[in-house]
Scaffold this active site. Structure first.
Site, short mmCIF file in Angstrom:
data_model
loop_
_atom_site.label_atom_id
_atom_site.label_comp_id
_atom_site.label_asym_id
_atom_site.label_seq_id
_atom_site.Cartn_x
_atom_site.Cartn_y
_atom_site.Cartn_z
N CYS A 62 12.11 -18.77 -23.40
CA CYS A 62 11.92 -17.50 -22.69
C CYS A 62 11.01 -17.69 -21.47
O CYS A 62 11.23 -17.06 -20.43
CB CYS A 62 11.34 -16.45 -23.63
SG CYS A 62 12.55 -15.92 -24.86
N GLU A 81 12.69 -11.34 -25.12
CA GLU A 81 12.37 -11.46 -23.69
C GLU A 81 13.60 -11.82 -22.88
O GLU A 81 13.82 -11.30 -21.78
CB GLU A 81 11.29 -12.54 -23.46
CG GLU A 81 9.99 -12.30 -24.20
CD GLU A 81 9.95 -12.96 -25.56
OE1 GLU A 81 10.95 -12.87 -26.33
OE2 GLU A 81 8.93 -13.57 -25.88
N ASN A 124 15.08 -9.03 -30.22
CA ASN A 124 15.74 -10.25 -30.64
C ASN A 124 17.03 -9.92 -31.38
O ASN A 124 17.12 -8.94 -32.13
CB ASN A 124 14.82 -11.16 -31.48
CG ASN A 124 14.19 -10.48 -32.67
OD1 ASN A 124 13.93 -9.28 -32.66
ND2 ASN A 124 13.92 -11.25 -33.71
N GLU A 181 19.63 -12.00 -33.66
CA GLU A 181 19.88 -13.28 -34.35
C GLU A 181 21.37 -13.44 -34.63
O GLU A 181 22.17 -12.53 -34.40
CB GLU A 181 19.03 -13.33 -35.62
CG GLU A 181 17.55 -13.29 -35.30
CD GLU A 181 16.62 -13.45 -36.49
OE1 GLU A 181 17.10 -13.37 -37.64
OE2 GLU A 181 15.42 -13.65 -36.25
#
Ligand code: THU
Length: 144
Positions: A99, A63, A50, A52
């Site tokens: 996702c 994902e 991830n 951010e």
């Protein structure tokens, strides 16, 4: 929840790669590191974490980063066979709705696993996570 899926010969490799990928996460806002490893039908494996953003809505999940990296490296015809998403959470997190929609675009009968470093594993068929998904076929079937 702890039983490793027997029908998946690459699962352990994917699990290790997803757990490792989460260490690259950029997550100063949530504090949650997430990693993903995806197996394509050509046997290649692609990972993501991830990423951010201070404009929170610009955040990308692990994902989606993995799927888009696979497209960038292998082209638009990729087919996803298996996904492992790894978090530190208990129970481990399943893929978010956005996702699931992105995986839907590129999957045929995929298997999805959620794992954590404590060894918990949860496994679903893609259809269980996103039944009746909106897919490219609807656009091509649209006769107006
Ligand atoms: N996150 C993922 O990477 N994948 C998911 O499927 C669920 C959520 C990330 C997004 C955000 O950086 C953090 O986890 C908290 O939502």
């Amino acid at each position: 929840m702890t039983k490793a899926p027997s029908s998946s010969p690459r699962f352990e490799e994917l699990r290790q790669l997803a757990l490792a990928a989460r260490k690259n996460a950029y997550c100063p806002y949530s504090g949650h590191q997430v990693g993903a490893a995806i197996l394509l039908d050509d046997g290649s494996v692609h990972t993501g974490c991830n990423v951010e953003n201070s404009s929170y809505g610009a955040t990308l999940c692990a994902e989606r980063v993995a799927v888009h990296a696979a497209v960038a490296q292998k082209g638009p015809k990729i087919r996803v066979k298996e996904v492992v998403v790894a978090t530190d959470a208990t129970p481990p997190w399943p893929p978010c709705g956005m996702c699931r929609q992105v995986v839907a675009e590129f999957q045929d009968n995929a298997v999805i696993h959620a794992v954590n470093p404590q060894g918990q594993i949860q496994t679903w068929k893609f259809e269980e996570l996103l039944p009746n998904a909106f897919t490219p076929e609807f656009l091509s079937a649209d006769s107006k």
